[in-house]
Write an enzyme that holds these catalytic residues in place. Structure first.
Site, PDB file in Angstrom:
ATOM      1  N   ARG A  21       0.815  -1.238   0.000  1.00 15.43           N
ATOM      2  CA  ARG A  21       0.000   0.000   0.000  1.00 15.43           C
ATOM      3  C   ARG A  21       0.840   1.275   0.000  1.00 15.43           C
ATOM      4  O   ARG A  21       0.373   2.350   0.394  1.00 15.43           O
ATOM      5  CB  ARG A  21      -0.966   0.037   1.187  1.00 15.43           C
ATOM      6  CG  ARG A  21      -1.979  -1.070   1.161  1.00 15.43           C
ATOM      7  CD  ARG A  21      -3.207  -0.707   1.978  1.00 15.43           C
ATOM      8  NE  ARG A  21      -4.132  -1.810   1.976  1.00 15.43           N
ATOM      9  CZ  ARG A  21      -4.096  -2.822   2.843  1.00 15.43           C
ATOM     10  NH1 ARG A  21      -3.189  -2.830   3.800  1.00 15.43           N
ATOM     11  NH2 ARG A  21      -4.947  -3.801   2.761  1.00 15.43           N
ATOM     12  N   GLU A  53       7.318  18.492 -25.174  1.00 15.91           N
ATOM     13  CA  GLU A  53       6.720  18.851 -23.879  1.00 15.91           C
ATOM     14  C   GLU A  53       7.215  20.222 -23.415  1.00 15.91           C
ATOM     15  O   GLU A  53       6.491  20.961 -22.756  1.00 15.91           O
ATOM     16  CB  GLU A  53       7.030  17.785 -22.820  1.00 15.91           C
ATOM     17  CG  GLU A  53       6.444  16.408 -23.105  1.00 15.91           C
ATOM     18  CD  GLU A  53       4.943  16.265 -22.772  1.00 15.91           C
ATOM     19  OE1 GLU A  53       4.331  17.246 -22.307  1.00 15.91           O
ATOM     20  OE2 GLU A  53       4.393  15.175 -23.005  1.00 15.91           O
ATOM     21  N   ASN A  76      -2.467  18.455 -20.398  1.00 13.74           N
ATOM     22  CA  ASN A  76      -2.807  17.470 -21.432  1.00 13.74           C
ATOM     23  C   ASN A  76      -2.930  18.113 -22.809  1.00 13.74           C
ATOM     24  O   ASN A  76      -3.395  17.467 -23.757  1.00 13.74           O
ATOM     25  CB  ASN A  76      -4.128  16.764 -21.081  1.00 13.74           C
ATOM     26  CG  ASN A  76      -4.003  15.955 -19.809  1.00 13.74           C
ATOM     27  OD1 ASN A  76      -2.917  15.486 -19.480  1.00 13.74           O
ATOM     28  ND2 ASN A  76      -5.089  15.803 -19.082  1.00 13.74           N
ATOM     29  N   LYS A  88       5.524  23.279 -14.046  1.00 14.01           N
ATOM     30  CA  LYS A  88       4.819  22.053 -13.662  1.00 14.01           C
ATOM     31  C   LYS A  88       4.556  22.023 -12.156  1.00 14.01           C
ATOM     32  O   LYS A  88       3.465  21.659 -11.717  1.00 14.01           O
ATOM     33  CB  LYS A  88       5.616  20.816 -14.091  1.00 14.01           C
ATOM     34  CG  LYS A  88       4.934  19.534 -13.676  1.00 14.01           C
ATOM     35  CD  LYS A  88       4.635  18.610 -14.791  1.00 14.01           C
ATOM     36  CE  LYS A  88       3.710  17.479 -14.339  1.00 14.01           C
ATOM     37  NZ  LYS A  88       3.870  16.281 -15.100  1.00 14.01           N
ATOM     38  N   LYS A 140       2.275  11.376 -11.287  1.00 14.51           N
ATOM     39  CA  LYS A 140       1.468  10.463 -12.097  1.00 14.51           C
ATOM     40  C   LYS A 140       2.277   9.193 -12.312  1.00 14.51           C
ATOM     41  O   LYS A 140       3.393   9.239 -12.833  1.00 14.51           O
ATOM     42  CB  LYS A 140       1.118  11.088 -13.448  1.00 14.51           C
ATOM     43  CG  LYS A 140      -0.084  12.003 -13.384  1.00 14.51           C
ATOM     44  CD  LYS A 140      -0.575  12.350 -14.768  1.00 14.51           C
ATOM     45  CE  LYS A 140      -1.764  13.294 -14.694  1.00 14.51           C
ATOM     46  NZ  LYS A 140      -2.189  13.773 -16.014  1.00 14.51           N
ATOM     47  N   HIS A 158      -2.232  10.984 -27.905  1.00 17.16           N
ATOM     48  CA  HIS A 158      -2.301   9.635 -27.326  1.00 17.16           C
ATOM     49  C   HIS A 158      -2.913   8.644 -28.312  1.00 17.16           C
ATOM     50  O   HIS A 158      -2.485   7.495 -28.400  1.00 17.16           O
ATOM     51  CB  HIS A 158      -3.168   9.645 -26.062  1.00 17.16           C
ATOM     52  CG  HIS A 158      -2.377   9.836 -24.809  1.00 17.16           C
ATOM     53  ND1 HIS A 158      -2.971  10.040 -23.586  1.00 17.16           N
ATOM     54  CD2 HIS A 158      -1.041   9.846 -24.578  1.00 17.16           C
ATOM     55  CE1 HIS A 158      -2.037  10.176 -22.664  1.00 17.16           C
ATOM     56  NE2 HIS A 158      -0.866  10.073 -23.241  1.00 17.16           N
ATOM     57  N   ARG A 192      -4.920  21.146 -13.648  1.00 13.41           N
ATOM     58  CA  ARG A 192      -3.862  20.253 -14.172  1.00 13.41           C
ATOM     59  C   ARG A 192      -4.177  19.717 -15.570  1.00 13.41           C
ATOM     60  O   ARG A 192      -3.267  19.327 -16.308  1.00 13.41           O
ATOM     61  CB  ARG A 192      -3.607  19.105 -13.180  1.00 13.41           C
ATOM     62  CG  ARG A 192      -2.408  18.269 -13.584  1.00 13.41           C
ATOM     63  CD  ARG A 192      -1.954  17.316 -12.498  1.00 13.41           C
ATOM     64  NE  ARG A 192      -0.844  16.507 -12.964  1.00 13.41           N
ATOM     65  CZ  ARG A 192      -0.071  15.773 -12.183  1.00 13.41           C
ATOM     66  NH1 ARG A 192      -0.287  15.738 -10.886  1.00 13.41           N
ATOM     67  NH2 ARG A 192       0.923  15.072 -12.698  1.00 13.41           N
ATOM     68  N   HIS A 209      -2.434  16.204 -26.009  1.00 10.74           N
ATOM     69  CA  HIS A 209      -2.390  14.784 -25.678  1.00 10.74           C
ATOM     70  C   HIS A 209      -3.622  14.020 -26.157  1.00 10.74           C
ATOM     71  O   HIS A 209      -3.562  12.807 -26.302  1.00 10.74           O
ATOM     72  CB  HIS A 209      -2.242  14.599 -24.163  1.00 10.74           C
ATOM     73  CG  HIS A 209      -0.847  14.885 -23.664  1.00 10.74           C
ATOM     74  ND1 HIS A 209      -0.227  16.100 -23.857  1.00 10.74           N
ATOM     75  CD2 HIS A 209       0.053  14.114 -22.992  1.00 10.74           C
ATOM     76  CE1 HIS A 209       0.983  16.061 -23.313  1.00 10.74           C
ATOM     77  NE2 HIS A 209       1.179  14.876 -22.786  1.00 10.74           N
ATOM     78  N   HIS A 243       6.232   9.261 -27.547  1.00  9.05           N
ATOM     79  CA  HIS A 243       5.173  10.065 -26.936  1.00  9.05           C
ATOM     80  C   HIS A 243       5.276  11.543 -27.338  1.00  9.05           C
ATOM     81  O   HIS A 243       4.298  12.152 -27.772  1.00  9.05           O
ATOM     82  CB  HIS A 243       5.259   9.905 -25.411  1.00  9.05           C
ATOM     83  CG  HIS A 243       4.306  10.764 -24.656  1.00  9.05           C
ATOM     84  ND1 HIS A 243       2.944  10.552 -24.662  1.00  9.05           N
ATOM     85  CD2 HIS A 243       4.507  11.868 -23.880  1.00  9.05           C
ATOM     86  CE1 HIS A 243       2.352  11.481 -23.922  1.00  9.05           C
ATOM     87  NE2 HIS A 243       3.277  12.287 -23.444  1.00  9.05           N
ATOM     88  N   GLU A 247      -5.663  16.453 -10.718  1.00 10.75           N
ATOM     89  CA  GLU A 247      -6.291  16.805 -12.000  1.00 10.75           C
ATOM     90  C   GLU A 247      -7.806  16.946 -11.894  1.00 10.75           C
ATOM     91  O   GLU A 247      -8.564  16.359 -12.656  1.00 10.75           O
ATOM     92  CB  GLU A 247      -5.915  15.752 -13.057  1.00 10.75           C
ATOM     93  CG  GLU A 247      -6.036  16.300 -14.470  1.00 10.75           C
ATOM     94  CD  GLU A 247      -5.413  15.382 -15.526  1.00 10.75           C
ATOM     95  OE1 GLU A 247      -4.198  15.135 -15.455  1.00 10.75           O
ATOM     96  OE2 GLU A 247      -6.156  14.933 -16.400  1.00 10.75           O
TER      97      GLU A 247
HETATM   98  N1  GLY Z   1       1.980  14.889 -18.038  1.00  8.64           N
HETATM   99  C1  GLY Z   1       0.837  15.547 -17.577  1.00  8.64           C
HETATM  100  C2  GLY Z   1       0.698  15.598 -16.098  1.00  8.64           C
HETATM  101  O1  GLY Z   1       1.610  15.230 -15.385  1.00  8.64           O
HETATM  102  O2  GLY Z   1      -0.324  15.995 -15.611  1.00  8.64           O
END
Ligand code: GLY
Length: 360
Positions: free
Chosen positions: A121, A185, A245, A227, A143, A252, A241, A248, A264, A237
């Site tokens: 956990r 990015e 994206n 960031k 993430k 994606h 946040r 993306h 990517h 998010e």
């Molecule tokens: N790569 C997008 C984020 O970390 O929210």
């Protein structure tokens, strides 16, 4: 260079900018996570390049340093690989105090982080990103996860590291194509948060490409500042946040269709161009601004379109993404360069049109 801090409701942690691994042990000491078992997770490339050096540092703060090496590449970013991590953790009797150390790019960081988030956990982990993309994006913000059944990052957890240690010297061994992918990015931050940053990139593009140390580090640090600020305001998010994206949604889908033969960042570049083109048609940015960004992407070796795929296929693939809510696709769109908004109200016609701009 001064550290940056990411502050979330449950944890504050530093991002450090160094030119070697020499200060890694001291940095770990400062986080009070010494005297425990430590497990470095690396892919075969980073294992060969940096494992010994990093191990020496870890041995200054731990008597039991382990190393697990897995096959490099997005196609191994799955639950099978995670299962092997867990087996290794169990075989070596890792407990709740054991520290996982992710040494590699985004795939490595996302998987090591996910294993750390879920084993017993949750056990502590450290990010040591070695690619441009992971240094400016994926190692920061917690993430973690894997791909599942063709859906990118669809199994995962938000789980913050104890520390992000960026050694910019690792970029010297990075293949050119990987560096380019990271630049997508980097350019993304300018599109969503700062037109000034776009100008900075334009004005320093030669120094960035030739990896002039000061400029490169300043660029990476600025991305981490962007960031860290966004993640500190919206860790999970729930709103803000989402702007990260940008590019993306379509990106994606293309990435998955090409079964990870495209990187990517390359797909994000295409996704960004698609929505920037749409923004010109909507009157939110000028053709000139679009050309500026296209020129930057091109300068850094990123693709401007893709063939061998139909726009319908890209459209269908988008419905498998996490960004779909009640069968509506979430888009991040430019208001102007440096400011974006999110919407689920783009019509099928507009989405197909956006895809058409980059699928030829
Ligand atoms: N790569 C997008 C984020 O970390 O929210």
């Amino acid at each position: 260079m001064e550290s940056i801090f990411v502050t979330t409701p449950n944890k504050t942690y530093p991002i450090l900018f160094e030119q070697s691994f020499e200060l890694l042990a001291d940095s770990i000491k400062k986080q009070n996570i010494t005297g425990r078992k430590m497990c470095m997770i690396a892919d075969e490339n980073t294992h060969q390049l940096y494992c010994e050096e990093v191990k020496k540092q870890l041995e200054k703060v731990s008597e039991n340093v382990y190393c697990y090496c897995f096959s490099a590449g997005e196609k191994y970013k799955n639950l099978e690989t995670i299962s092997r991590f867990y087996e290794f953790f169990q075989q070596n009797r890792f407990d709740r105090k054991t520290v996982v150390v992710a040494l590699g790019g985004g795939v490595c960081g996302d998987m090591a982080g996910f294993a750390a988030a879920t084993y017993l956990r949750g056990i502590p982990f450290i990010q040591i990103p070695t690619t441009l993309l992971s240094q400016v994006d994926s190692s920061v913000g917690g993430k973690t996860g894997v791909d599942f059944n063709g859906a990118k990052n669809s199994i995962g957890a938000f789980y913050q590291p104890e520390l992000v240690y960026i050694n910019t010297a690792t970029l010297k061994t990075l293949p050119k194509r990987e560096f380019s992918a990271g630049m997508a990015e980097v350019i993304k931050y300018g599109c969503i948060l700062s037109n000034d940053f776009i100008h900075y990139l334009e004005n320093h593009k030669e120094s960035i490409l030739s990896m002039q140390h000061d400029v490169l580090t300043e660029m990476i640090r600025q991305c981490c500042l962007f960031k860290a600020d966004v993640v500190s305001k919206d860790e999970k998010e729930n709103g803000l946040r989402e702007i990260l994206n940008f590019g993306h949604t379509i990106g994606h889908a293309i990435e998955t269709i090409f079964d990870f033969k495209m990187l990517h960042g390359e797909c994000v570049a295409l996704g960004m161009l698609a929505v920037l083109e749409l923004a010109v048609k909507q009157g939110n940015i000028t053709q000139y601004q679009l050309e500026q960004i296209r020129e930057l992407l091109h300068y850094f070796g990123l693709p401007l379109f893709v063939s061998d795929v139909s726009k319908e296929k890209v459209y269908q693939q988008m419905f498998l993404d996490k960004k779909v809510n009640q069968n509506k696709i979430r888009f991040v769109l430019p208001k102007r360069i440096g400011e974006v908004y999110t919407t689920s109200e783009l019509s099928e016609h507009d989405i197909i049109k956006a895809i058409e701009f980059v699928v030829k």
